[in-house]
Design a protein around this motif. Structure first.
Motif, PDB file in Angstrom:
ATOM      1  N   ASN A  68      -2.740  15.925   5.701  1.00 53.58           N
ATOM      2  CA  ASN A  68      -1.876  14.956   5.020  1.00 53.58           C
ATOM      3  C   ASN A  68      -2.739  13.979   4.221  1.00 53.58           C
ATOM      4  O   ASN A  68      -3.497  13.199   4.781  1.00 53.58           O
ATOM      5  CB  ASN A  68      -1.058  14.202   6.070  1.00 53.58           C
ATOM      6  N   PRO A  69      -2.612  14.049   2.896  1.00 52.45           N
ATOM      7  CA  PRO A  69      -3.490  13.226   2.055  1.00 52.45           C
ATOM      8  C   PRO A  69      -3.237  11.737   2.231  1.00 52.45           C
ATOM      9  O   PRO A  69      -4.140  10.923   2.045  1.00 52.45           O
ATOM     10  CB  PRO A  69      -3.147  13.677   0.640  1.00 52.45           C
ATOM     11  N   TYR A  70      -2.016  11.373   2.597  1.00 49.43           N
ATOM     12  CA  TYR A  70      -1.704   9.952   2.677  1.00 49.43           C
ATOM     13  C   TYR A  70      -2.275   9.327   3.936  1.00 49.43           C
ATOM     14  O   TYR A  70      -2.727   8.181   3.928  1.00 49.43           O
ATOM     15  CB  TYR A  70      -0.200   9.744   2.546  1.00 49.43           C
ATOM     16  N   ALA A  71      -2.273  10.093   4.997  1.00 53.36           N
ATOM     17  CA  ALA A  71      -2.901   9.596   6.222  1.00 53.36           C
ATOM     18  C   ALA A  71      -4.391   9.380   5.945  1.00 53.36           C
ATOM     19  O   ALA A  71      -4.981   8.370   6.319  1.00 53.36           O
ATOM     20  CB  ALA A  71      -2.719  10.606   7.342  1.00 53.36           C
ATOM     21  N   GLY A 102       0.089  19.854   0.955  1.00 49.67           N
ATOM     22  CA  GLY A 102      -0.115  18.883   2.016  1.00 49.67           C
ATOM     23  C   GLY A 102       0.870  17.728   2.013  1.00 49.67           C
ATOM     24  O   GLY A 102       0.776  16.826   2.824  1.00 49.67           O
ATOM     25  N   GLY A 103       1.809  17.766   1.118  1.00 46.02           N
ATOM     26  CA  GLY A 103       2.790  16.691   1.085  1.00 46.02           C
ATOM     27  C   GLY A 103       2.442  15.608   0.093  1.00 46.02           C
ATOM     28  O   GLY A 103       2.968  14.502   0.134  1.00 46.02           O
ATOM     29  N   ARG A 104       1.537  15.933  -0.802  1.00 48.57           N
ATOM     30  CA  ARG A 104       1.131  14.946  -1.795  1.00 48.57           C
ATOM     31  C   ARG A 104       2.277  14.617  -2.752  1.00 48.57           C
ATOM     32  O   ARG A 104       2.327  13.539  -3.323  1.00 48.57           O
ATOM     33  CB  ARG A 104      -0.075  15.470  -2.578  1.00 48.57           C
ATOM     34  N   ASN A 132       0.840  -1.185   0.000  1.00 45.72           N
ATOM     35  CA  ASN A 132       0.000   0.000   0.000  1.00 45.72           C
ATOM     36  C   ASN A 132       0.888   1.252   0.000  1.00 45.72           C
ATOM     37  O   ASN A 132       1.608   1.513   0.958  1.00 45.72           O
ATOM     38  CB  ASN A 132      -0.880  -0.013   1.246  1.00 45.72           C
ATOM     39  N   PRO A 133       0.848   1.990  -1.088  1.00 45.27           N
ATOM     40  CA  PRO A 133       1.760   3.126  -1.222  1.00 45.27           C
ATOM     41  C   PRO A 133       1.487   4.222  -0.200  1.00 45.27           C
ATOM     42  O   PRO A 133       2.393   4.953   0.189  1.00 45.27           O
ATOM     43  CB  PRO A 133       1.506   3.630  -2.639  1.00 45.27           C
ATOM     44  N   TYR A 134       0.247   4.313   0.256  1.00 43.90           N
ATOM     45  CA  TYR A 134      -0.071   5.406   1.158  1.00 43.90           C
ATOM     46  C   TYR A 134       0.416   5.130   2.569  1.00 43.90           C
ATOM     47  O   TYR A 134       0.847   6.038   3.275  1.00 43.90           O
ATOM     48  CB  TYR A 134      -1.571   5.692   1.110  1.00 43.90           C
ATOM     49  N   ALA A 135       0.370   3.879   2.957  1.00 43.28           N
ATOM     50  CA  ALA A 135       0.935   3.513   4.251  1.00 43.28           C
ATOM     51  C   ALA A 135       2.432   3.820   4.241  1.00 43.28           C
ATOM     52  O   ALA A 135       2.986   4.389   5.180  1.00 43.28           O
ATOM     53  CB  ALA A 135       0.693   2.039   4.530  1.00 43.28           C
ATOM     54  N   SER A 152       3.993   5.960   2.293  1.00 41.63           N
ATOM     55  CA  SER A 152       4.219   7.404   2.233  1.00 41.63           C
ATOM     56  C   SER A 152       4.058   8.033   3.603  1.00 41.63           C
ATOM     57  O   SER A 152       4.829   8.895   4.006  1.00 41.63           O
ATOM     58  CB  SER A 152       3.232   8.050   1.266  1.00 41.63           C
ATOM     59  N   LEU A 153       3.056   7.587   4.297  1.00 46.87           N
ATOM     60  CA  LEU A 153       2.775   8.150   5.617  1.00 46.87           C
ATOM     61  C   LEU A 153       3.958   7.913   6.545  1.00 46.87           C
ATOM     62  O   LEU A 153       4.394   8.789   7.281  1.00 46.87           O
ATOM     63  CB  LEU A 153       1.516   7.480   6.190  1.00 46.87           C
ATOM     64  N   LEU A 155      -4.924   6.350   3.699  1.00 39.81           N
ATOM     65  CA  LEU A 155      -4.696   5.110   4.424  1.00 39.81           C
ATOM     66  C   LEU A 155      -5.939   4.753   5.251  1.00 39.81           C
ATOM     67  O   LEU A 155      -6.382   3.616   5.275  1.00 39.81           O
ATOM     68  CB  LEU A 155      -3.496   5.287   5.360  1.00 39.81           C
ATOM     69  N   SER A 184      -8.076   7.263  -2.414  1.00 33.37           N
ATOM     70  CA  SER A 184      -6.939   8.141  -2.691  1.00 33.37           C
ATOM     71  C   SER A 184      -7.336   9.436  -3.370  1.00 33.37           C
ATOM     72  O   SER A 184      -6.521  10.330  -3.530  1.00 33.37           O
ATOM     73  CB  SER A 184      -5.935   7.405  -3.573  1.00 33.37           C
TER      74      SER A 184
END
Lengths: 338, 338
Positions: B50-53, A115-117, A50-53, A55-56, B56, B61
DNA sequence: TTGTAAGCGTTATCAG
DNA sequence: CTGATAACGCTTACAA
């Protein structure tokens, strides 16, 4: 809707999640046997992390934001192709945005990206962009931002451009050499640097010649095609029309072509025309169009390389405050010759 | 490198993170006073979630993956503009990938996207794509995937195309009506549906006329421009050359234009030419080029609307298994007239 | 070499 | 109306 994650793999394999994670990341502290087992199951179940986990956790998105003012334009398409060529080698993804030459839109896009995207931004500013406040925000957040073509001159970062001044100068000289005595310059906006530089080249070439010069020869165009068409016709009909045109962007040259045809004038007999453009089929136009074409793909590649060097190397290579110039090529075709 | 997050805001405000979160999301269970305070500080500190949090947590997404086979092509650029027009209204982002007409590349891209990086995919398959195994994977993961132009015919999803058969038929009839007796058809690949459908229209038009027909009139082209150029010249030089050409994609028509010029033949006197193309300047070519142009922007909009309806509505609107046809327009210009 | 546990920033659930 | 807590999936000290 299966959710194959590390925990699931770990259960199946009767291992701890951390072991699975390490195995998948080919950690040195995991035995080959375990690695093999994990890899096998991961492949079998088609596990995708999971790329978002990630990234976080890592505060890195492996994503680059690309902002262009116009999508239906070979130049920008080629640049993006160049960027993608490099970034995909590093496993980076591209979020692409079109500002449609609109600062407000541009600001909105930037704010999304704050936001850090994305890990970095590479952009060409809109023709309306005069203040760079919104762009500075990005730097303040620690997100690298670099520019190409339409650059924010005063921002402390790397900017890629072509030899806009020289190209404008050379193109104008070329028109003068071919007999033009009254050369108009089509400008999309005074705000953007490329406009300014190309204009400066044009002005210096005129000044360095025996031609007179009048302010009115520099034509401020709008974003609206119809308006431009009317504007062009208004100066093409009178007897004292120009006998040469240098367009700083492709879009305006196309409109000029149409306007000239509609006024029954002939290119190049009555008016010679040169434009900055990366279109592939300039030689198929009637008449073939003299262009100043930019090394778009290479610009994209260099932008991406710079960012990848900064983002992915262990000894981070800084992004310096400098302007890198990659020269354009003046492709002479019939539209500018006697 | 400040890290302004909910926790930080909560500390500053002496509230619990959950309260801040709710306030920011304008929850009904928070007092107006608290909301105001939170909003004020968030604005002051320029807080960006934070978009990734979020992703997740929500398993969403707000990102759509777009895959095209070619970026330097107005058609695809217009489609993406259309997609973006809609998706940005919903706060969605676009990850754009170029497969470069390469199935292997396409598979790689798909596998990246399998990890949940995107909520849906809209794509046009590469000309090499025959098997759709990798695409079915996407559906299995529960990620909606829809197609436009180059569609995967057998996949149970919505596909947007134009009236390829009818357009191929009409264009061929138009050539016949204008005196062509030997019309070649330029095909990029037999694999892709649009090629097949356009070809079927061409074939039926020929069969319905008094013209003979030979297999060799259907020209299988390659991805390589130089090879195509040689191929075209090889059939243009002989006496029994074609007197009409229908090209199923723009790229091949451009090469044909060049080849015809190099062989000193004249368009339309010796050979008439029509192509599927969305170029803006077909009327500026020499001679102006007859095109079948697709409603690219509208196709993009419709693709995006379908996805947004499916992804963002509370009562999820399903993506049906059907083909939606949006008609193209035959723009007759000099290249195909007597 | 492997397991345990904490935490990235959000939000939903449950309590108060 | 607000607060505490857990969980999303992953990685990484730290422990064993």
């Amino acid at each position: 809707m299966t959710k194959i994650n590390i925990k699931y793999l770990a259960e199946k394999l009767k291992m701890a999640p951390s072991t699975v994670s390490r195995a998948l990341n080919d950690s040195y502290e995991i035995s080959e046997a375990t690695k093999a087992k994990v890899m096998a199951l991961a492949k079998e179940l088609n596990y995708q992390p999971n790329p978002y986990a990630r990234s976080l956790r890592a505060h890195k998105s492996r994503t680059i934001g690309v902002i262009i003012p116009e999508r239906i334009n070979n130049f920008f398409a080629q640049v993006i192709d160049g960027i993608e060529e490099i970034t995909q080698q590093y496993g980076y993804h591209l979020l692409v945005y079109n500002s449609h030459e609109d600062v407000e839109q541009e600001k909105k896009i930037i704010s999304y990206l704050l936001g850090g995207r994305v890990d970095a931004i590479v952009m060409s500013v809109s023709s309306q962009t005069s203040s760079t406040e919104h762009l500075e925000q990005v730097q303040k957040q620690g997100i690298p931002i670099i520019f190409f073509d339409r650059i924010a001159q005063d921002m402390p970062t790397t900017k890629f451009i072509t030899n806009d001044y020289q190209s404008g100068f050379d193109a104008t000289r070329h028109l003068i050499k071919n007999g033009c005595r009254k050369i108009y310059f089509l400008l999309l906006s005074k705000e953007i640097t490329i406009g300014k530089e190309r204009l400066r080249g044009y002005l210096d070439a005129i000044k360095g010649s025996d031609l007179p010069f009048k302010e009115e020869w520099v034509i401020q165009c709008s974003q609206d095609e119809k308006q431009n068409m009317e504007l062009f016709k208004s100066f093409l009909y009178p007897m004292d029309r120009p006998d040469g045109i240098l367009s700083s962007v492709e879009k305006l040259a196309i409109t000029a072509y149409h306007a000239i045809k509609q006024t029954r004038l002939s290119i190049p007999k009555d008016i010679k025309l040169i434009t900055f453009s990366n279109m592939k089929i300039a030689d198929l136009l009637n008449p073939p169009l003299t262009t100043i074409s930019q090394p778009a793909h290479e610009i994209g590649r260099q932008c991406a390389k710079l960012l990848m060097n900064n983002l992915t190397k262990t000894k981070q290579i800084p992004i310096e405050d400098k302007v890198i110039t990659i020269p354009s090529v003046l492709q002479i075709r019939s539209s500018s010759e006697p």
